[in-house]
Write a protein that holds these residues in place. Sequence first.
Motif, short mmCIF file in Angstrom:
data_model
loop_
_atom_site.label_atom_id
_atom_site.label_comp_id
_atom_site.label_asym_id
_atom_site.label_seq_id
_atom_site.Cartn_x
_atom_site.Cartn_y
_atom_site.Cartn_z
N ASN A 50 0.81 -1.21 0.00
CA ASN A 50 0.00 0.00 0.00
C ASN A 50 0.85 1.26 0.00
N SER A 51 2.17 1.11 0.02
CA SER A 51 3.05 2.27 0.01
C SER A 51 2.97 2.97 -1.35
N GLU A 52 3.27 4.25 -1.35
CA GLU A 52 3.20 5.06 -2.57
C GLU A 52 4.04 4.48 -3.71
N GLU A 53 5.21 3.95 -3.39
CA GLU A 53 6.13 3.45 -4.41
C GLU A 53 5.61 2.19 -5.11
N TYR A 89 10.11 -4.65 -11.15
CA TYR A 89 9.88 -3.24 -10.86
C TYR A 89 11.09 -2.69 -10.14
N GLN A 90 11.31 -1.40 -10.25
CA GLN A 90 12.44 -0.75 -9.59
C GLN A 90 11.93 0.49 -8.86
N ILE A 91 12.40 0.68 -7.65
CA ILE A 91 12.04 1.89 -6.91
C ILE A 91 13.29 2.51 -6.31
N GLN A 92 13.19 3.79 -6.07
CA GLN A 92 14.22 4.50 -5.31
C GLN A 92 13.52 5.13 -4.13
N THR A 93 14.08 4.91 -2.97
CA THR A 93 13.47 5.40 -1.75
C THR A 93 14.52 5.67 -0.69
N ASP A 94 14.18 6.53 0.24
CA ASP A 94 15.06 6.77 1.38
C ASP A 94 14.90 5.68 2.43
N LYS A 95 13.82 4.90 2.34
CA LYS A 95 13.55 3.84 3.30
C LYS A 95 14.54 2.68 3.09
N ILE A 96 14.84 2.00 4.16
CA ILE A 96 15.66 0.79 4.07
C ILE A 96 14.71 -0.40 4.06
N LEU A 97 14.69 -1.12 2.96
CA LEU A 97 13.74 -2.23 2.79
C LEU A 97 14.34 -3.58 3.08
N ILE A 98 15.65 -3.70 3.09
CA ILE A 98 16.29 -4.99 3.31
C ILE A 98 17.06 -4.95 4.62
#
Length: 98
Positions: A50-53, A89-98
């Motif tokens: 549900n995140s914007e990315e 899919y590819q995203i760029q985010t400031d969040k750390i997902l891994i």
Amino acid sequence: MNTYYILIGNKQFLLNYEPVEEILRERHEDYLNKKKSLDFKVVIDENFFNSEEIKNVKNLIPKEPAAIISNDLEFINWLNLRLNYVIKYQIQTDKILI
């Protein structure tokens, strides 16, 4: 900014009909032997989708989505060739997902 490469597919199909568990287990063991930190994870948490990315891509998946996230493009490309019915899919985010 962090770049992540993602394969998104139907949870039931991806986790029950594809060899994902075996592939990721073997990769995990290989990383342990090489003392390399993990650069991938499986996500089934609805909040992630549900995140914007991600939410626009999630709408392309019938029913419950699941994703494999990595910052290793080569691994995601290899998985994309190996698995059926997934969206890369590819995203760029400031969040750390891994």
